[in-house]
Design a protein around this motif. Structure first.
Motif, mmCIF file in Angstrom:
data_model
loop_
_atom_site.group_PDB
_atom_site.id
_atom_site.type_symbol
_atom_site.label_atom_id
_atom_site.label_comp_id
_atom_site.label_asym_id
_atom_site.label_seq_id
_atom_site.Cartn_x
_atom_site.Cartn_y
_atom_site.Cartn_z
ATOM 1 N N ILE A 114 10.753 19.728 -24.039
ATOM 2 C CA ILE A 114 10.764 20.956 -23.245
ATOM 3 C C ILE A 114 11.519 20.721 -21.940
ATOM 4 C CG2 ILE A 114 9.311 22.619 -22.006
ATOM 5 C CD1 ILE A 114 7.200 22.128 -24.240
ATOM 6 N N TYR A 115 11.243 19.579 -21.285
ATOM 7 C CA TYR A 115 11.883 19.293 -19.998
ATOM 8 C C TYR A 115 13.401 19.237 -20.101
ATOM 9 C CZ TYR A 115 7.165 17.864 -18.603
ATOM 10 O OH TYR A 115 5.822 17.832 -18.345
ATOM 11 N N VAL A 138 15.338 20.896 -21.771
ATOM 12 C CA VAL A 138 15.901 22.244 -21.824
ATOM 13 C C VAL A 138 15.697 22.942 -20.486
ATOM 14 C CG1 VAL A 138 15.729 24.514 -22.936
ATOM 15 C CG2 VAL A 138 15.512 22.427 -24.311
ATOM 16 N N VAL A 139 14.472 22.892 -19.977
ATOM 17 C CA VAL A 139 14.119 23.632 -18.761
ATOM 18 C C VAL A 139 14.892 23.134 -17.545
ATOM 19 C CG1 VAL A 139 12.222 24.212 -17.194
ATOM 20 C CG2 VAL A 139 11.849 24.250 -19.654
ATOM 21 N N LYS A 161 11.661 31.577 -22.093
ATOM 22 C CA LYS A 161 11.128 31.443 -23.452
ATOM 23 C C LYS A 161 12.240 31.502 -24.500
ATOM 24 C CE LYS A 161 6.413 33.070 -22.684
ATOM 25 N NZ LYS A 161 5.370 33.995 -23.131
ATOM 26 N N ILE A 170 14.266 28.197 -24.430
ATOM 27 C CA ILE A 170 13.511 27.112 -25.073
ATOM 28 C C ILE A 170 13.498 27.296 -26.584
ATOM 29 C CG2 ILE A 170 11.215 26.078 -25.359
ATOM 30 C CD1 ILE A 170 10.741 26.684 -22.346
ATOM 31 N N LYS A 171 13.257 28.517 -27.044
ATOM 32 C CA LYS A 171 13.222 28.796 -28.492
ATOM 33 C C LYS A 171 14.566 28.495 -29.144
ATOM 34 C CE LYS A 171 12.510 32.490 -31.821
ATOM 35 N NZ LYS A 171 12.297 33.938 -31.993
ATOM 36 N N THR A 190 15.247 24.619 -29.111
ATOM 37 C CA THR A 190 14.295 23.742 -29.808
ATOM 38 C C THR A 190 13.754 24.445 -31.052
ATOM 39 O OG1 THR A 190 12.520 24.469 -28.330
ATOM 40 C CG2 THR A 190 13.678 22.444 -27.722
ATOM 41 N N HIS A 250 7.901 25.323 -29.662
ATOM 42 C CA HIS A 250 8.071 24.741 -28.330
ATOM 43 C C HIS A 250 7.871 25.765 -27.210
ATOM 44 C CE1 HIS A 250 10.032 21.622 -30.725
ATOM 45 N NE2 HIS A 250 10.000 20.829 -29.668
ATOM 46 N N VAL A 251 7.865 27.036 -27.540
ATOM 47 C CA VAL A 251 7.806 28.092 -26.522
ATOM 48 C C VAL A 251 6.414 28.133 -25.892
ATOM 49 C CG1 VAL A 251 8.011 30.565 -26.092
ATOM 50 C CG2 VAL A 251 9.581 29.440 -27.695
#
Length: 193
Positions: A122-123, A125-126, A170, A173-174, A177, A181-182
């Motif tokens: 997640i990180y 991407v964010v 969201k 992330i979707k 990944t 993961h959302v």
């Protein structure tokens, strides 16, 4: 229909606990310990939650990582401070029938809907989303026992968290990944510890 949950994984090419076609099915529990596995939990008590451990080598156990000549990454990944006990990263309890219940992860792996997700997934991407300074992803256990992902984000000083921005995060992330993961919840915080 016999549905069987497991705790194990690709890295061990096996399961520590799993279903068994010759044992009774009991609601909410996994039927048995896998063959060749010396599995217990860190509490060493029946019906008490503890970390899933395997205290003896098993047939499909990885023995080293490539490019890890001193075995440091290998030992830190599976054994932590105790080089003789495999720590799998799940909380588990066992009962008198030999069945078990998994409660979720004891490490930085999230497990929404039974899908193991590393927080770094997640990180990575964010951290590239414009106006996000830092973030922290954690598990949240709903009233029904299911696990959800909560994402705390620190925005730069000139931005506020709006529903439009939440929806954008969201979607990013979707797309990068998977739908699992959302995060279910996203909150703006002043700082990430």
């Amino acid at each position: 229909v016999r549905l069987c949950s497991i705790s194990g994984g690709t890295d061990i090419i096996s399961c520590f606990v799993l279903g068994c076609p010759v044992l009774p099915v009991r609601r909410g529990e996994i039927q048995s310990i896998g063959l060749g596995m010396s599995v217990s939990n860190s509490s060493n008590s029946l019906e008490e939650k503890g970390e899933l451990i395997c205290d003896k080598p098993f047939p499909s156990m990885p023995i080293y990582f490539w490019n890890d000549s001193d075995n440091k990454r290998y030992l830190n990944s599976y054994f932590g401070n105790d080089s003789f006990v495999w720590k799998h990263g799940d909380y588990i309890s066992f009962n008198k029938y030999g069945g078990s219940v998994i409660y979720g992860r004891s490490d930085t792996t999230l497990n929404p809907g039974g899908i193991r997700i590393g927080t770094s997934e997640i990180y990575k991407v964010v951290e590239y989303i414009e106006n996000v300074v830092d973030s922290l992803a954690v598990s949240f256990y709903e009233d029904d026992g299911s696990e959800s992902i909560v994402l705390f984000i620190q925005l730069d000083k000139n931005n506020n968290l709006t529903q439009k921005f939440i929806n954008r995060i969201k979607k990013i992330i979707k797309d990068a990944t998977s739908p699992r993961h959302v995060p279910s919840y996203i909150f703006d915080v002043d700082d990430i510890p």
